[in-house]
Design a protein around this motif. Structure first.
Motif, PDB file in Angstrom:
ATOM      1  N   ARG A  42     109.227 -18.755 115.888  1.00 41.99           N
ATOM      2  CA  ARG A  42     109.073 -20.115 116.136  1.00 41.99           C
ATOM      3  C   ARG A  42     110.444 -20.790 116.600  1.00 41.99           C
ATOM      4  NH1 ARG A  42     107.589 -23.840 110.980  1.00 41.99           N
ATOM      5  NH2 ARG A  42     109.102 -22.808 109.441  1.00 41.99           N
ATOM      6  N   LEU A  73     111.573 -11.374 104.359  1.00 44.00           N
ATOM      7  CA  LEU A  73     110.827 -10.077 104.477  1.00 44.00           C
ATOM      8  C   LEU A  73     110.867  -9.640 106.127  1.00 44.00           C
ATOM      9  CD1 LEU A  73     109.060  -7.743 103.190  1.00 44.00           C
ATOM     10  CD2 LEU A  73     107.381  -9.197 103.241  1.00 44.00           C
ATOM     11  N   SER A 118     112.482 -14.282 111.536  1.00 46.42           N
ATOM     12  CA  SER A 118     113.921 -14.796 111.416  1.00 46.42           C
ATOM     13  C   SER A 118     114.500 -14.885 109.948  1.00 46.42           C
ATOM     14  CB  SER A 118     113.676 -16.168 112.185  1.00 46.42           C
ATOM     15  OG  SER A 118     112.664 -16.894 111.439  1.00 46.42           O
ATOM     16  N   SER A 119     113.560 -14.550 109.098  1.00 46.75           N
ATOM     17  CA  SER A 119     114.351 -14.713 107.745  1.00 46.75           C
ATOM     18  C   SER A 119     113.505 -13.808 106.662  1.00 46.75           C
ATOM     19  CB  SER A 119     114.413 -16.097 107.077  1.00 46.75           C
ATOM     20  OG  SER A 119     112.823 -16.444 106.946  1.00 46.75           O
ATOM     21  N   ILE A 147     109.526 -11.548  95.867  1.00 41.62           N
ATOM     22  CA  ILE A 147     110.989 -11.340  96.803  1.00 41.62           C
ATOM     23  C   ILE A 147     111.356 -12.969  96.318  1.00 41.62           C
ATOM     24  CG2 ILE A 147     111.986 -10.729  98.576  1.00 41.62           C
ATOM     25  CD1 ILE A 147     109.189 -10.296  99.911  1.00 41.62           C
ATOM     26  N   LYS A 202      96.132 -17.020 102.165  1.00 35.40           N
ATOM     27  CA  LYS A 202      96.751 -15.530 101.936  1.00 35.40           C
ATOM     28  C   LYS A 202      95.340 -14.735 101.697  1.00 35.40           C
ATOM     29  CE  LYS A 202     100.301 -15.410 103.235  1.00 35.40           C
ATOM     30  NZ  LYS A 202     100.870 -14.133 103.905  1.00 35.40           N
ATOM     31  N   ASN A 217     103.406 -11.576 109.225  1.00 34.73           N
ATOM     32  CA  ASN A 217     104.167 -11.657 108.187  1.00 34.73           C
ATOM     33  C   ASN A 217     104.708 -13.192 108.058  1.00 34.73           C
ATOM     34  OD1 ASN A 217     106.830 -11.292 106.408  1.00 34.73           O
ATOM     35  ND2 ASN A 217     107.709 -12.231 108.131  1.00 34.73           N
ATOM     36  N   ARG A 222     111.538 -22.615  99.865  1.00 33.11           N
ATOM     37  CA  ARG A 222     112.695 -23.657 100.495  1.00 33.11           C
ATOM     38  C   ARG A 222     112.394 -24.937  99.997  1.00 33.11           C
ATOM     39  NH1 ARG A 222     112.103 -22.474 106.992  1.00 33.11           N
ATOM     40  NH2 ARG A 222     111.005 -20.805 106.337  1.00 33.11           N
ATOM     41  N   LYS A 258     117.468 -19.451 115.617  1.00 30.01           N
ATOM     42  CA  LYS A 258     117.588 -19.015 114.224  1.00 30.01           C
ATOM     43  C   LYS A 258     117.475 -17.655 114.339  1.00 30.01           C
ATOM     44  CE  LYS A 258     115.718 -19.539 109.675  1.00 30.01           C
ATOM     45  NZ  LYS A 258     114.711 -20.132 108.897  1.00 30.01           N
ATOM     46  N   TYR A 272      98.199 -22.371 100.320  1.00 35.87           N
ATOM     47  CA  TYR A 272      98.963 -21.268 100.572  1.00 35.87           C
ATOM     48  C   TYR A 272      98.046 -19.981 100.069  1.00 35.87           C
ATOM     49  CZ  TYR A 272     102.441 -17.584 100.027  1.00 35.87           C
ATOM     50  OH  TYR A 272     102.958 -16.201 100.041  1.00 35.87           O
ATOM     51  N   ASP A 306     104.896 -19.624 118.250  1.00 34.91           N
ATOM     52  CA  ASP A 306     105.021 -20.577 117.240  1.00 34.91           C
ATOM     53  C   ASP A 306     103.398 -20.491 116.793  1.00 34.91           C
ATOM     54  OD1 ASP A 306     104.313 -22.636 115.376  1.00 34.91           O
ATOM     55  OD2 ASP A 306     105.678 -23.909 116.320  1.00 34.91           O
ATOM     56  N   LEU A 307     103.248 -19.991 115.429  1.00 32.84           N
ATOM     57  CA  LEU A 307     101.695 -19.446 114.989  1.00 32.84           C
ATOM     58  C   LEU A 307     100.867 -20.775 114.849  1.00 32.84           C
ATOM     59  CD1 LEU A 307     102.756 -16.782 112.963  1.00 32.84           C
ATOM     60  CD2 LEU A 307     101.226 -16.423 114.597  1.00 32.84           C
ATOM     61  N   THR A 313     113.626 -15.812  98.849  1.00 29.29           N
ATOM     62  CA  THR A 313     113.518 -15.889 100.586  1.00 29.29           C
ATOM     63  C   THR A 313     113.085 -17.442 100.630  1.00 29.29           C
ATOM     64  OG1 THR A 313     110.930 -15.841 100.451  1.00 29.29           O
ATOM     65  CG2 THR A 313     112.198 -13.746 100.556  1.00 29.29           C
TER      66      THR A 313
HETATM   67  P1  NDP Z   1     110.491 -16.782 104.545  1.00 35.85           P
HETATM   68  O1  NDP Z   1     110.192 -18.215 104.604  1.00 35.85           O
HETATM   69  O2  NDP Z   1     111.886 -16.334 104.380  1.00 35.85           O
HETATM   70  O3  NDP Z   1     110.006 -16.096 105.903  1.00 35.85           O
HETATM   71  C1  NDP Z   1     108.798 -16.816 106.608  1.00 35.85           C
HETATM   72  C2  NDP Z   1     109.146 -16.588 108.083  1.00 35.85           C
HETATM   73  O4  NDP Z   1     107.621 -17.265 108.704  1.00 35.85           O
HETATM   74  C3  NDP Z   1     110.013 -17.278 108.690  1.00 35.85           C
HETATM   75  O5  NDP Z   1     110.650 -16.474 109.682  1.00 35.85           O
HETATM   76  C4  NDP Z   1     109.576 -18.604 109.523  1.00 35.85           C
HETATM   77  O6  NDP Z   1     109.986 -19.007 110.474  1.00 35.85           O
HETATM   78  C5  NDP Z   1     108.291 -17.937 109.736  1.00 35.85           C
HETATM   79  N1  NDP Z   1     107.075 -18.908 110.206  1.00 35.85           N
HETATM   80  C6  NDP Z   1     106.594 -19.908 109.507  1.00 35.85           C
HETATM   81  N2  NDP Z   1     105.958 -20.878 110.062  1.00 35.85           N
HETATM   82  C7  NDP Z   1     105.787 -20.458 111.521  1.00 35.85           C
HETATM   83  C8  NDP Z   1     105.191 -20.601 112.683  1.00 35.85           C
HETATM   84  N3  NDP Z   1     104.472 -21.582 112.604  1.00 35.85           N
HETATM   85  N4  NDP Z   1     105.294 -19.750 113.447  1.00 35.85           N
HETATM   86  C9  NDP Z   1     106.055 -18.622 113.741  1.00 35.85           C
HETATM   87  N5  NDP Z   1     106.763 -18.235 112.380  1.00 35.85           N
HETATM   88  C10 NDP Z   1     106.670 -18.955 111.260  1.00 35.85           C
HETATM   89  O7  NDP Z   1     109.414 -16.196 103.458  1.00 35.85           O
HETATM   90  P2  NDP Z   1     109.133 -14.680 103.056  1.00 35.85           P
HETATM   91  O8  NDP Z   1     109.958 -13.546 103.657  1.00 35.85           O
HETATM   92  O9  NDP Z   1     109.191 -14.679 101.595  1.00 35.85           O
HETATM   93  O10 NDP Z   1     107.661 -14.412 103.473  1.00 35.85           O
HETATM   94  C11 NDP Z   1     107.264 -13.337 104.425  1.00 35.85           C
HETATM   95  C12 NDP Z   1     105.981 -13.125 104.066  1.00 35.85           C
HETATM   96  O11 NDP Z   1     105.723 -12.309 102.686  1.00 35.85           O
HETATM   97  C13 NDP Z   1     104.808 -14.463 103.847  1.00 35.85           C
HETATM   98  O12 NDP Z   1     103.755 -13.523 104.491  1.00 35.85           O
HETATM   99  C14 NDP Z   1     104.622 -14.348 102.483  1.00 35.85           C
HETATM  100  O13 NDP Z   1     103.260 -14.874 101.935  1.00 35.85           O
HETATM  101  C15 NDP Z   1     104.880 -12.908 101.887  1.00 35.85           C
HETATM  102  N6  NDP Z   1     104.904 -12.783 100.506  1.00 35.85           N
HETATM  103  C16 NDP Z   1     106.218 -13.265 100.014  1.00 35.85           C
HETATM  104  C17 NDP Z   1     106.407 -12.966  98.670  1.00 35.85           C
HETATM  105  C18 NDP Z   1     107.868 -13.473  98.248  1.00 35.85           C
HETATM  106  O14 NDP Z   1     107.854 -13.564  96.779  1.00 35.85           O
HETATM  107  N7  NDP Z   1     108.863 -13.937  98.752  1.00 35.85           N
HETATM  108  C19 NDP Z   1     105.429 -12.446  97.954  1.00 35.85           C
HETATM  109  C20 NDP Z   1     104.492 -11.736  98.501  1.00 35.85           C
HETATM  110  C21 NDP Z   1     104.140 -12.311  99.646  1.00 35.85           C
HETATM  111  P3  NDP Z   1     111.542 -20.040 110.372  1.00 35.85           P
HETATM  112  O15 NDP Z   1     112.701 -19.241 109.842  1.00 35.85           O
HETATM  113  O16 NDP Z   1     111.443 -20.567 111.597  1.00 35.85           O
HETATM  114  O17 NDP Z   1     111.137 -21.118 109.094  1.00 35.85           O
END
Ligand code: NDP
Length: 332
Positions: free
Chosen positions: A34, A14, A11-12, A237, A207, A86, A244, A38, A203, A59-60, A240
Protein backbone atom coordinates in the motif's frame (compact mmCIF):
# COMPACT_ATOMS: atom_id res chain seq x y z
CA UNK A 1 11.90 -18.68 -16.96
CA UNK A 2 11.90 -17.35 -13.42
CA UNK A 3 9.03 -18.30 -11.15
CA UNK A 4 6.87 -15.41 -10.06
CA UNK A 5 5.43 -14.85 -6.59
CA UNK A 6 3.10 -12.09 -5.40
CA UNK A 7 3.51 -11.22 -1.70
CA UNK A 8 1.10 -8.78 -0.06
CA UNK A 9 2.43 -6.50 2.68
CA UNK A 10 6.05 -7.09 1.72
CA UNK A 11 7.15 -3.66 2.94
CA UNK A 12 8.08 -4.91 6.40
CA UNK A 13 8.36 -7.85 8.80
CA UNK A 14 7.59 -11.33 7.59
CA UNK A 15 6.57 -10.30 4.06
CA UNK A 16 9.83 -8.46 3.48
CA UNK A 17 11.93 -11.30 4.93
CA UNK A 18 10.15 -13.86 2.73
CA UNK A 19 10.50 -11.59 -0.33
CA UNK A 20 14.24 -11.38 0.26
CA UNK A 21 14.56 -15.15 0.81
CA UNK A 22 12.63 -16.01 -2.36
CA UNK A 23 14.43 -13.38 -4.46
CA UNK A 24 17.74 -14.93 -3.35
CA UNK A 25 16.43 -18.33 -4.46
CA UNK A 26 15.89 -16.97 -7.98
CA UNK A 27 12.20 -16.04 -7.81
CA UNK A 28 10.78 -12.88 -9.34
CA UNK A 29 9.02 -11.23 -6.40
CA UNK A 30 6.11 -8.86 -6.91
CA UNK A 31 5.75 -6.89 -3.69
CA UNK A 32 2.08 -5.86 -3.45
CA UNK A 33 2.17 -2.93 -1.04
CA UNK A 34 0.00 0.00 0.00
CA UNK A 35 2.98 2.33 0.56
CA UNK A 36 5.10 2.26 -2.58
CA UNK A 37 7.88 4.44 -1.24
CA UNK A 38 8.19 2.52 2.03
CA UNK A 39 8.37 -0.77 0.15
CA UNK A 40 11.07 0.44 -2.27
CA UNK A 41 13.11 1.77 0.62
CA UNK A 42 12.68 -1.45 2.61
CA UNK A 43 13.73 -3.62 -0.35
CA UNK A 44 16.84 -1.50 -0.93
CA UNK A 45 17.77 -1.51 2.73
CA UNK A 46 17.33 -5.28 2.85
CA UNK A 47 19.90 -5.50 0.04
CA UNK A 48 17.50 -7.00 -2.53
CA UNK A 49 18.69 -7.00 -6.14
CA UNK A 50 16.34 -4.77 -8.23
CA UNK A 51 16.50 -7.43 -10.94
CA UNK A 52 14.59 -9.82 -8.70
CA UNK A 53 11.70 -7.75 -7.41
CA UNK A 54 9.12 -5.20 -8.38
CA UNK A 55 6.96 -3.10 -6.08
CA UNK A 56 3.36 -2.71 -7.25
CA UNK A 57 0.73 -0.68 -5.50
CA UNK A 58 -2.02 -2.65 -3.78
CA UNK A 59 -4.11 -1.42 -0.88
CA UNK A 60 -6.12 -4.38 0.38
CA UNK A 61 -8.55 -2.06 2.12
CA UNK A 62 -9.91 -0.92 -1.25
CA UNK A 63 -11.46 -3.29 -3.74
CA UNK A 64 -10.67 -0.89 -6.59
CA UNK A 65 -7.02 -0.93 -5.62
CA UNK A 66 -6.99 -4.75 -5.55
CA UNK A 67 -8.61 -4.89 -8.98
CA UNK A 68 -6.17 -2.29 -10.34
CA UNK A 69 -3.27 -4.31 -8.96
CA UNK A 70 -4.43 -7.45 -10.76
CA UNK A 71 -4.80 -5.54 -14.03
CA UNK A 72 -1.34 -4.02 -13.74
CA UNK A 73 0.16 -7.37 -12.81
CA UNK A 74 -1.31 -8.97 -15.93
CA UNK A 75 0.13 -6.31 -18.21
CA UNK A 76 3.60 -7.28 -17.06
CA UNK A 77 3.50 -10.98 -16.16
CA UNK A 78 2.21 -13.91 -18.22
CA UNK A 79 1.87 -16.34 -15.31
CA UNK A 80 1.87 -16.57 -11.54
CA UNK A 81 3.43 -19.43 -9.59
CA UNK A 82 2.57 -18.40 -6.04
CA UNK A 83 0.39 -15.95 -4.15
CA UNK A 84 1.20 -15.13 -0.52
CA UNK A 85 -1.57 -13.43 1.47
CA UNK A 86 0.61 -11.93 4.19
CA UNK A 87 -0.48 -8.34 4.84
CA UNK A 88 -2.35 -7.59 8.06
CA UNK A 89 -3.22 -4.86 10.52
CA UNK A 90 -3.72 -5.25 14.26
CA UNK A 91 -5.34 -2.63 16.49
CA UNK A 92 -4.85 -4.13 19.95
CA UNK A 93 -5.74 -1.01 21.88
CA UNK A 94 -8.62 0.28 19.84
CA UNK A 95 -11.22 -1.03 22.32
CA UNK A 96 -14.41 0.87 22.62
CA UNK A 97 -15.34 3.96 20.71
CA UNK A 98 -14.85 7.21 22.53
CA UNK A 99 -12.40 5.79 25.07
CA UNK A 100 -9.13 7.59 24.61
CA UNK A 101 -6.44 7.68 27.26
CA UNK A 102 -3.03 8.42 25.72
CA UNK A 103 -0.65 5.51 26.34
CA UNK A 104 -3.46 3.33 27.63
CA UNK A 105 -6.16 3.25 24.97
CA UNK A 106 -4.59 5.06 22.02
CA UNK A 107 -6.78 3.39 19.41
CA UNK A 108 -10.10 5.11 19.92
CA UNK A 109 -12.56 2.81 18.15
CA UNK A 110 -12.90 1.10 14.80
CA UNK A 111 -11.42 2.27 11.49
CA UNK A 112 -12.95 1.70 8.09
CA UNK A 113 -11.89 0.57 4.63
CA UNK A 114 -12.64 2.38 1.37
CA UNK A 115 -15.90 0.43 1.12
CA UNK A 116 -16.79 1.09 4.76
CA UNK A 117 -15.96 -2.31 6.27
CA UNK A 118 -14.17 -2.61 9.61
CA UNK A 119 -10.48 -2.27 8.76
CA UNK A 120 -8.98 -5.48 10.21
CA UNK A 121 -11.64 -7.59 8.50
CA UNK A 122 -11.26 -5.62 5.25
CA UNK A 123 -7.45 -5.57 5.00
CA UNK A 124 -6.69 -8.96 6.54
CA UNK A 125 -9.49 -10.95 4.96
CA UNK A 126 -11.74 -9.25 2.43
CA UNK A 127 -8.95 -7.81 0.27
CA UNK A 128 -7.24 -11.19 0.21
CA UNK A 129 -10.52 -12.94 -0.56
CA UNK A 130 -10.90 -10.77 -3.66
CA UNK A 131 -7.24 -11.10 -4.62
CA UNK A 132 -7.34 -14.92 -4.36
CA UNK A 133 -10.49 -15.08 -6.44
CA UNK A 134 -9.06 -12.85 -9.17
CA UNK A 135 -5.59 -14.43 -9.28
CA UNK A 136 -6.96 -17.97 -9.32
CA UNK A 137 -7.01 -17.72 -13.11
CA UNK A 138 -3.34 -16.77 -13.20
CA UNK A 139 -2.34 -19.53 -10.77
CA UNK A 140 -4.25 -22.09 -12.84
CA UNK A 141 -1.94 -21.41 -15.77
CA UNK A 142 1.13 -22.53 -13.85
CA UNK A 143 -0.57 -25.48 -12.15
CA UNK A 144 0.40 -27.94 -14.93
CA UNK A 145 4.04 -27.16 -14.13
CA UNK A 146 3.30 -28.34 -10.58
CA UNK A 147 4.31 -25.06 -9.00
CA UNK A 148 1.08 -23.20 -8.25
CA UNK A 149 0.61 -22.37 -4.57
CA UNK A 150 -1.64 -20.05 -2.62
CA UNK A 151 -0.40 -19.42 0.93
CA UNK A 152 -2.25 -17.57 3.69
CA UNK A 153 -1.02 -16.46 7.11
CA UNK A 154 -2.83 -17.73 10.19
CA UNK A 155 -1.91 -17.24 13.82
CA UNK A 156 -1.75 -19.31 16.96
CA UNK A 157 -3.63 -16.56 18.79
CA UNK A 158 -6.75 -17.43 16.78
CA UNK A 159 -6.75 -21.11 17.73
CA UNK A 160 -9.72 -22.37 19.69
CA UNK A 161 -8.70 -26.01 20.12
CA UNK A 162 -8.05 -25.57 23.84
CA UNK A 163 -4.48 -26.88 23.71
CA UNK A 164 -2.47 -23.97 22.28
CA UNK A 165 -1.45 -21.49 24.95
CA UNK A 166 -1.51 -18.65 22.41
CA UNK A 167 -5.15 -19.38 21.69
CA UNK A 168 -6.22 -19.11 25.31
CA UNK A 169 -5.40 -15.47 25.87
CA UNK A 170 -8.52 -13.29 25.87
CA UNK A 171 -10.18 -11.93 23.89
CA UNK A 172 -10.72 -15.26 22.16
CA UNK A 173 -11.50 -15.53 18.47
CA UNK A 174 -15.19 -16.11 18.00
CA UNK A 175 -17.04 -15.54 14.76
CA UNK A 176 -20.36 -16.81 16.08
CA UNK A 177 -22.77 -17.52 13.28
CA UNK A 178 -21.38 -14.61 11.26
CA UNK A 179 -24.24 -12.38 12.40
CA UNK A 180 -22.16 -9.26 11.65
CA UNK A 181 -21.22 -10.55 8.22
CA UNK A 182 -24.86 -11.29 7.45
CA UNK A 183 -25.55 -7.63 8.25
CA UNK A 184 -22.86 -6.47 5.82
CA UNK A 185 -20.01 -5.64 8.23
CA UNK A 186 -20.48 -1.90 7.78
CA UNK A 187 -20.97 0.78 10.47
CA UNK A 188 -22.29 0.43 13.06
CA UNK A 189 -21.50 -3.31 12.70
CA UNK A 190 -17.84 -3.98 13.41
CA UNK A 191 -17.51 -7.59 14.51
CA UNK A 192 -18.21 -10.84 12.66
CA UNK A 193 -20.31 -12.14 15.54
CA UNK A 194 -22.19 -8.84 15.68
CA UNK A 195 -20.76 -8.02 19.14
CA UNK A 196 -19.12 -4.88 20.54
CA UNK A 197 -15.92 -3.68 18.88
CA UNK A 198 -12.67 -5.11 20.20
CA UNK A 199 -9.57 -4.52 18.06
CA UNK A 200 -7.58 -7.54 19.27
CA UNK A 201 -10.55 -9.85 18.72
CA UNK A 202 -11.21 -8.35 15.28
CA UNK A 203 -7.66 -9.32 14.30
CA UNK A 204 -8.05 -12.88 15.56
CA UNK A 205 -11.45 -13.28 13.90
CA UNK A 206 -10.05 -12.05 10.58
CA UNK A 207 -7.27 -14.64 10.84
CA UNK A 208 -9.78 -17.43 11.50
CA UNK A 209 -11.47 -16.34 8.27
CA UNK A 210 -8.14 -16.38 6.43
CA UNK A 211 -7.47 -19.98 7.38
CA UNK A 212 -11.04 -20.98 6.59
CA UNK A 213 -10.68 -19.26 3.23
CA UNK A 214 -7.63 -21.35 2.44
CA UNK A 215 -9.40 -24.50 3.55
CA UNK A 216 -12.42 -23.68 1.41
CA UNK A 217 -10.31 -22.80 -1.64
CA UNK A 218 -8.65 -26.19 -1.20
CA UNK A 219 -12.01 -27.94 -0.99
CA UNK A 220 -13.44 -26.20 -4.03
CA UNK A 221 -10.48 -25.82 -6.35
CA UNK A 222 -7.55 -28.09 -5.55
CA UNK A 223 -8.70 -31.21 -7.41
CA UNK A 224 -9.93 -29.30 -10.41
CA UNK A 225 -6.98 -26.92 -10.76
CA UNK A 226 -4.00 -28.62 -9.09
CA UNK A 227 -3.26 -25.45 -7.14
CA UNK A 228 -1.85 -26.15 -3.66
CA UNK A 229 -3.62 -24.11 -0.95
CA UNK A 230 -1.91 -23.91 2.46
CA UNK A 231 -1.73 -21.72 5.53
CA UNK A 232 0.86 -21.34 8.23
CA UNK A 233 1.81 -20.02 11.61
CA UNK A 234 5.53 -19.25 11.45
CA UNK A 235 6.14 -18.75 15.20
CA UNK A 236 5.95 -15.53 17.17
CA UNK A 237 7.88 -12.79 15.37
CA UNK A 238 7.66 -10.45 18.30
CA UNK A 239 9.34 -7.35 16.85
CA UNK A 240 7.47 -6.70 13.62
CA UNK A 241 5.37 -3.69 12.70
CA UNK A 242 2.26 -5.70 13.60
CA UNK A 243 2.65 -4.52 17.17
CA UNK A 244 3.24 -0.88 16.25
CA UNK A 245 0.06 0.24 18.00
CA UNK A 246 0.65 -1.69 21.18
CA UNK A 247 1.72 -0.04 24.46
CA UNK A 248 5.45 0.83 24.43
CA UNK A 249 6.00 -1.30 27.53
CA UNK A 250 4.42 -4.26 25.71
CA UNK A 251 6.63 -3.69 22.67
CA UNK A 252 9.71 -3.76 24.91
CA UNK A 253 8.80 -6.80 26.97
CA UNK A 254 7.01 -8.94 24.37
CA UNK A 255 10.12 -10.29 22.53
CA UNK A 256 11.92 -11.15 25.78
CA UNK A 257 8.79 -12.83 27.13
CA UNK A 258 8.52 -15.06 24.09
CA UNK A 259 12.24 -15.80 24.05
CA UNK A 260 12.37 -16.90 27.67
CA UNK A 261 8.90 -17.89 28.87
CA UNK A 262 6.85 -19.26 25.97
CA UNK A 263 9.89 -20.07 23.77
CA UNK A 264 7.70 -19.24 20.79
CA UNK A 265 9.99 -16.43 19.57
CA UNK A 266 11.30 -16.53 16.03
CA UNK A 267 13.44 -13.93 14.25
CA UNK A 268 12.09 -12.16 11.18
CA UNK A 269 14.79 -13.79 9.06
CA UNK A 270 14.00 -17.32 10.23
CA UNK A 271 10.24 -16.74 9.88
CA UNK A 272 10.87 -15.42 6.35
CA UNK A 273 12.70 -18.65 5.51
CA UNK A 274 9.80 -20.69 6.86
CA UNK A 275 7.30 -18.79 4.73
CA UNK A 276 9.61 -19.07 1.69
CA UNK A 277 9.77 -22.84 2.28
CA UNK A 278 5.97 -23.10 2.33
CA UNK A 279 5.99 -21.30 -1.03
CA UNK A 280 8.80 -23.19 -2.71
CA UNK A 281 9.76 -26.38 -0.89
CA UNK A 282 8.41 -29.82 -1.87
CA UNK A 283 8.00 -30.68 1.83
CA UNK A 284 5.18 -28.16 2.16
CA UNK A 285 3.21 -29.06 -0.94
CA UNK A 286 0.22 -30.82 0.62
CA UNK A 287 -2.86 -28.82 -0.28
CA UNK A 288 -5.24 -28.17 2.60
CA UNK A 289 -2.46 -28.16 5.20
CA UNK A 290 -1.94 -25.72 8.06
CA UNK A 291 1.78 -25.69 8.81
CA UNK A 292 2.57 -24.61 12.34
CA UNK A 293 5.97 -23.90 13.81
CA UNK A 294 7.05 -23.38 17.37
CA UNK A 295 10.11 -21.50 18.61
CA UNK A 296 13.32 -20.95 16.75
CA UNK A 297 15.87 -23.73 17.01
CA UNK A 298 18.37 -22.43 19.53
CA UNK A 299 15.80 -20.60 21.61
CA UNK A 300 14.18 -23.82 22.76
CA UNK A 301 10.53 -24.49 22.19
CA UNK A 302 9.28 -27.16 19.87
CA UNK A 303 12.44 -27.80 17.88
CA UNK A 304 12.04 -25.49 14.87
CA UNK A 305 11.17 -27.15 11.63
CA UNK A 306 10.63 -30.58 13.15
CA UNK A 307 7.58 -29.17 14.87
CA UNK A 308 5.80 -28.70 11.56
CA UNK A 309 2.57 -30.61 11.32
CA UNK A 310 0.53 -31.14 8.24
CA UNK A 311 -2.31 -33.41 9.19
CA UNK A 312 -5.87 -32.58 8.38
CA UNK A 313 -6.59 -32.87 12.10
CA UNK A 314 -5.10 -29.41 12.58
CA UNK A 315 -8.11 -27.91 10.90
CA UNK A 316 -10.69 -29.32 13.20
CA UNK A 317 -10.70 -26.30 15.43
CA UNK A 318 -11.32 -23.94 12.56
CA UNK A 319 -14.21 -26.09 11.55
CA UNK A 320 -15.75 -25.75 15.01
CA UNK A 321 -17.26 -22.61 13.64
CA UNK A 322 -19.57 -24.59 11.44
CA UNK A 323 -20.03 -24.20 7.75
CA UNK A 324 -17.94 -21.67 5.90
CA UNK A 325 -19.82 -18.65 4.69
CA UNK A 326 -18.58 -15.50 3.07
CA UNK A 327 -19.62 -12.71 0.79
CA UNK A 328 -19.69 -13.72 -2.84
CA UNK A 329 -17.23 -12.02 -5.13
CA UNK A 330 -20.02 -9.95 -6.68
CA UNK A 331 -20.85 -8.45 -3.30
CA UNK A 332 -17.42 -6.89 -2.71
P1 NDP B 1 4.04 -6.08 9.75
O1 NDP B 1 3.20 -5.02 10.32
O2 NDP B 1 5.53 -5.93 9.83
O3 NDP B 1 3.66 -6.33 8.24
C1 NDP B 1 2.34 -6.20 7.80
C2 NDP B 1 2.35 -5.74 6.37
O4 NDP B 1 1.00 -5.60 5.92
C3 NDP B 1 3.00 -4.37 6.18
O5 NDP B 1 3.79 -4.44 5.01
C4 NDP B 1 1.82 -3.46 5.97
O6 NDP B 1 2.08 -2.33 5.15
C5 NDP B 1 0.89 -4.39 5.22
N1 NDP B 1 -0.49 -3.88 5.18
C6 NDP B 1 -1.29 -3.50 6.19
N2 NDP B 1 -2.46 -3.05 5.72
C7 NDP B 1 -2.41 -3.15 4.38
C8 NDP B 1 -3.30 -2.83 3.33
N3 NDP B 1 -4.51 -2.28 3.57
N4 NDP B 1 -2.92 -3.05 2.07
C9 NDP B 1 -1.71 -3.59 1.79
N5 NDP B 1 -0.82 -3.89 2.73
C10 NDP B 1 -1.16 -3.68 4.02
O7 NDP B 1 3.60 -7.44 10.49
P2 NDP B 1 4.11 -8.96 10.36
O8 NDP B 1 5.22 -9.08 9.41
O9 NDP B 1 4.26 -9.46 11.73
O10 NDP B 1 2.81 -9.66 9.79
C11 NDP B 1 2.77 -10.37 8.59
C12 NDP B 1 1.77 -11.51 8.67
O11 NDP B 1 2.20 -12.46 9.65
C13 NDP B 1 0.37 -11.08 9.10
O12 NDP B 1 -0.57 -11.77 8.32
C14 NDP B 1 0.27 -11.54 10.54
O13 NDP B 1 -1.04 -11.81 10.91
C15 NDP B 1 1.11 -12.79 10.48
N6 NDP B 1 1.62 -13.25 11.75
C16 NDP B 1 2.52 -12.49 12.47
C17 NDP B 1 2.98 -12.95 13.69
C18 NDP B 1 3.95 -12.16 14.50
O14 NDP B 1 4.32 -12.63 15.58
N7 NDP B 1 4.39 -10.99 14.06
C19 NDP B 1 2.57 -14.25 14.21
C20 NDP B 1 1.62 -14.95 13.38
C21 NDP B 1 1.20 -14.46 12.20
P3 NDP B 1 2.73 -0.95 5.73
O15 NDP B 1 4.18 -1.25 5.82
O16 NDP B 1 2.38 0.03 4.68
O17 NDP B 1 2.08 -0.71 7.05
Amino acid sequence: PKKTVVITGASSGLGLAAAKALAEQGWQVVMACRDFQKAEKAAKEAGMDPENYQVMHCDLASKQSVRNFVQTFRTQYQSLDALVCNAAVYFPNAHKEGVFLPGLFPGGGPRWSAEGHEMSFAANYLGHFLLCNLLLEDLKKSAPRGTARCVILGTVTATVNGSELGGMIPPLAHVGNFEGLEQGMKAPVTMLDGGAFDGAKAYKDSKVCDVMLMKELHRRFHKETGIVFTSLYPGCIAETGLFREHYPVFQNLFPAFHKTVTKAYVSQEEAGKRLAAVVADDRYGTSGSYYSWEGEAGTGGGGGQDAVSNTDKDFDWFMNYGSFRTLSIDEI
